[in-house]
Design a protein around this motif. Structure first.
Motif, short mmCIF file in Angstrom:
data_model
loop_
_atom_site.label_atom_id
_atom_site.label_comp_id
_atom_site.label_asym_id
_atom_site.label_seq_id
_atom_site.Cartn_x
_atom_site.Cartn_y
_atom_site.Cartn_z
N TYR A 32 -2.31 -8.09 16.76
CA TYR A 32 -2.41 -7.24 15.56
C TYR A 32 -3.73 -6.46 15.58
CZ TYR A 32 -2.89 -6.05 10.56
OH TYR A 32 -3.07 -5.38 9.37
N ALA B 136 11.27 3.37 4.91
CA ALA B 136 11.17 1.91 4.95
C ALA B 136 12.12 1.41 6.03
CB ALA B 136 11.52 1.29 3.61
N ALA B 137 12.06 0.11 6.30
CA ALA B 137 12.93 -0.46 7.34
C ALA B 137 14.38 -0.46 6.88
CB ALA B 137 12.47 -1.86 7.70
N ASN C 33 1.81 4.23 7.79
CA ASN C 33 1.36 3.04 7.06
C ASN C 33 2.14 1.78 7.41
OD1 ASN C 33 0.33 1.50 4.55
ND2 ASN C 33 2.53 1.63 4.19
N CYS D 29 14.37 3.44 8.96
CA CYS D 29 14.39 3.08 10.38
C CYS D 29 13.67 1.75 10.57
CB CYS D 29 13.68 4.16 11.21
SG CYS D 29 13.66 3.80 12.97
N ASP D 30 14.26 0.89 11.38
CA ASP D 30 13.58 -0.34 11.80
C ASP D 30 12.78 0.01 13.06
OD1 ASP D 30 12.74 -2.71 12.85
OD2 ASP D 30 14.67 -3.73 12.65
N MET E 264 1.80 -8.90 2.72
CA MET E 264 1.23 -9.26 4.03
C MET E 264 0.20 -10.38 3.91
SD MET E 264 -0.35 -6.72 6.90
CE MET E 264 1.17 -6.04 7.52
N THR E 265 -0.65 -10.30 2.91
CA THR E 265 -1.69 -11.34 2.73
C THR E 265 -1.19 -12.47 1.83
OG1 THR E 265 -2.58 -9.91 1.01
CG2 THR E 265 -3.72 -9.89 3.13
N GLY F 175 -9.76 -3.80 3.91
CA GLY F 175 -10.21 -5.18 4.11
C GLY F 175 -9.08 -6.11 3.72
N PHE F 176 -9.33 -7.04 2.79
CA PHE F 176 -8.30 -7.97 2.34
C PHE F 176 -7.64 -7.39 1.09
CE2 PHE F 176 -6.88 -12.49 2.42
CZ PHE F 176 -6.03 -12.43 1.32
N ILE F 177 -6.39 -6.96 1.21
CA ILE F 177 -5.68 -6.32 0.11
C ILE F 177 -4.52 -7.22 -0.30
CG2 ILE F 177 -4.51 -4.19 -0.63
CD1 ILE F 177 -7.45 -3.77 0.40
N ILE G 201 0.83 -1.21 0.00
CA ILE G 201 0.00 0.00 0.00
C ILE G 201 0.87 1.27 0.00
CG2 ILE G 201 -1.67 1.31 1.38
CD1 ILE G 201 -2.73 -1.51 2.34
N GLY G 202 1.94 1.26 0.78
CA GLY G 202 2.81 2.43 0.87
C GLY G 202 3.44 2.77 -0.46
N ALA H 14 -5.36 1.39 10.10
CA ALA H 14 -6.02 0.40 10.96
C ALA H 14 -6.29 -0.84 10.12
CB ALA H 14 -7.29 1.00 11.54
N SER H 15 -7.41 -1.51 10.33
CA SER H 15 -7.73 -2.73 9.57
C SER H 15 -9.16 -3.12 9.89
CB SER H 15 -6.80 -3.86 9.99
OG SER H 15 -7.29 -5.10 9.52
N1 LIG Z 1 -2.71 -5.99 3.12
C1 LIG Z 1 -3.86 -6.00 3.79
O1 LIG Z 1 -4.78 -6.77 3.50
C2 LIG Z 1 -4.07 -5.01 4.92
C3 LIG Z 1 -5.33 -4.99 5.53
C4 LIG Z 1 -5.55 -4.12 6.58
C5 LIG Z 1 -4.54 -3.28 7.01
N2 LIG Z 1 -3.33 -3.32 6.40
C6 LIG Z 1 -2.30 -2.41 6.92
O2 LIG Z 1 -1.81 -1.59 5.87
C7 LIG Z 1 -0.44 -1.26 6.10
C8 LIG Z 1 0.40 -1.63 4.89
O3 LIG Z 1 0.22 -3.01 4.66
P1 LIG Z 1 0.79 -3.77 3.37
O4 LIG Z 1 -0.13 -4.89 3.11
O5 LIG Z 1 1.08 -2.77 2.32
O6 LIG Z 1 2.14 -4.38 4.00
P2 LIG Z 1 3.49 -4.90 3.29
O7 LIG Z 1 3.30 -5.06 1.85
O8 LIG Z 1 3.91 -6.07 4.11
O9 LIG Z 1 4.51 -3.67 3.53
C9 LIG Z 1 4.86 -3.33 4.86
C10 LIG Z 1 5.66 -2.05 4.87
O10 LIG Z 1 5.98 -1.77 6.25
C11 LIG Z 1 7.41 -1.68 6.38
N3 LIG Z 1 7.86 -2.33 7.60
C12 LIG Z 1 7.71 -3.64 7.93
N4 LIG Z 1 8.36 -3.90 9.08
C13 LIG Z 1 8.95 -2.73 9.47
C14 LIG Z 1 9.77 -2.38 10.57
N5 LIG Z 1 10.16 -3.25 11.47
N6 LIG Z 1 10.18 -1.10 10.65
C15 LIG Z 1 9.82 -0.18 9.71
N7 LIG Z 1 9.06 -0.47 8.65
C16 LIG Z 1 8.61 -1.74 8.53
C17 LIG Z 1 7.98 -2.44 5.21
O11 LIG Z 1 9.30 -1.96 4.94
P3 LIG Z 1 10.47 -2.97 4.39
O12 LIG Z 1 10.10 -3.27 2.95
O13 LIG Z 1 11.74 -2.20 4.52
O14 LIG Z 1 10.38 -4.19 5.25
C18 LIG Z 1 6.98 -2.15 4.11
O15 LIG Z 1 7.25 -0.93 3.48
C19 LIG Z 1 -0.03 -2.01 7.38
O16 LIG Z 1 -0.12 -1.15 8.49
C20 LIG Z 1 -1.07 -3.11 7.48
O17 LIG Z 1 -1.27 -3.54 8.80
C21 LIG Z 1 -3.06 -4.17 5.36
#
Ligand SMILES: NC(=O)c1ccc[n+]([C@@H]2O[C@H](COP(=O)([O-])OP(=O)(O)OC[C@H]3O[C@@H](n4cnc5c(N)ncnc54)[C@H](OP(=O)(O)O)[C@@H]3O)[C@@H](O)[C@H]2O)c1
Length: 247
Positions: A152, A35-36, A87, A59-60, A193-194, A187-189, A15-16, A138-139
């Motif tokens: 979570y 990013a991390a 995000n 930053c981690d 992550m998924t 929702g489910f994206i 999403i980011g 959120a989620s």
């Molecule tokens: N996907 C879904 O279905 C869904 C649903 C509801 C909510 N969300 C929320 O939407 C947001 C984005 O989700 P996404 O699906 O796009 O996730 P994603 O594809 O897994 O990407 C996660 C992002 O967070 C960064 N990140 C992970 N661990 C980190 C750490 N320790 N320190 C700093 N940054 C870190 C990652 O950076 P690196 O690449 O450097 O690791 C990456 O840019 C999250 O907050 C998630 O909870 C997602």
């Protein structure tokens, strides 16, 4: 035209990254991408249009000392930030009884402690400028709960409460101030992550989505772009859902 500065945490994937590309494409924003690790941002950087103005911060967020320095650097380098999109997030799905304390700490740090610290910075910076938008991720599970995602889901519910509270707090401390605090509940994206989920689990989710498909990162990015715009100026202190009707 003055470009509005937007910080996107977790801009390297999912999403980011989609949001970074969407905001960069419209040419109205200056981006601060987090990013991390530096390496993980390379793909996002390669996708930005030529001439796009951006800064990179790494930053981690599981590391509290590094996070403290990140917030300090952010304040000194970008005191003029207009939008903060908190995000970055992790899931670590497991039954709570088997979840190591380190996982619990990581979830609390990345998904809750960091959003709170960013929101604190937003309150200070936005009140000085009398404008700004804070978006917390959120989620849908914040509302429904979900097996194997107890911590979570709890962190995500807290992000909803954070935005509702800060919108009210800003209204009390600076009445009429043009600042907004909004949480976004996807929702489910389909992202990394998924992507880890088993096919039968995905099939069960799909059956519960009236729109008949999983969401894309671009679906969520489009909604956030709207929320950041002046057209969304009356959306404040609330949760914005992007879920295809998933309940
Ligand atoms: N996907 C879904 O279905 C869904 C649903 C509801 C909510 N969300 C929320 O939407 C947001 C984005 O989700 P996404 O699906 O796009 O996730 P994603 O594809 O897994 O990407 C996660 C992002 O967070 C960064 N990140 C992970 N661990 C980190 C750490 N320790 N320190 C700093 N940054 C870190 C990652 O950076 P690196 O690449 O450097 O690791 C990456 O840019 C999250 O907050 C998630 O909870 C997602």
């Amino acid at each position: 035209m003055e470009l509005r500065k937007m910080l996107i945490t977790g801009a390297s994937r999912g999403i980011g990254r989609a949001l970074a590309c969407k905001l960069a494409d419209c040419g109205e924003y200056r981006l601060v991408l987090h990013a991390a690790s530096q390496a993980s941002l390379a793909v996002t950087e390669s996708m930005l249009p030529q001439g796009c103005q951006y800064d990179v911060m790494v930053c981690d967020f599981t590391d509290q000392v590094a996070t403290h320095q990140f917030i300090k650097d952010l304040k000194s380098r970008h005191p003029d930030v207009y939008g903060i999109i908190s995000n970055a997030g992790i899931n670590r799905d497991k039954p709570l009884i088997y979840q190591p304390t380190e996982d619990i700490d990581d979830l609390l740090n990345v998904n809750l402690r960091v959003p709170v610290l960013l929101a604190k910075m937003a309150m200070k910076v936005f009140s000085k400028r009398s404008e700004g938008v804070f978006i917390a991720m959120a989620s849908c599970v914040a509302e429904t709960g979900n097996a194997f995602q107890a911590v979570y889901a709890a962190t995500k519910a807290a992000n909803n409460a954070l935005c509702k509270s800060l919108a009210r707090e800003a209204g009390v401390m600076q009445p009429g101030c043009n600042t907004r605090f909004v949480s976004v509940s996807p929702g489910f994206i389909e992202t990394d992550m998924t992507g880890q989920l088993a096919n039968d689990t995905k099939a069960k989710y799909l059956q519960q989505i009236p729109s008949g498909r999983f969401g894309t990162a671009e679906d969520v990015a489009a909604a956030i772009k709207f929320l950041l715009s002046d057209e969304a100026s009356y959306i404040n202190g609330t949760e914005f859902k992007i879920n295809g009707g998933l309940v």
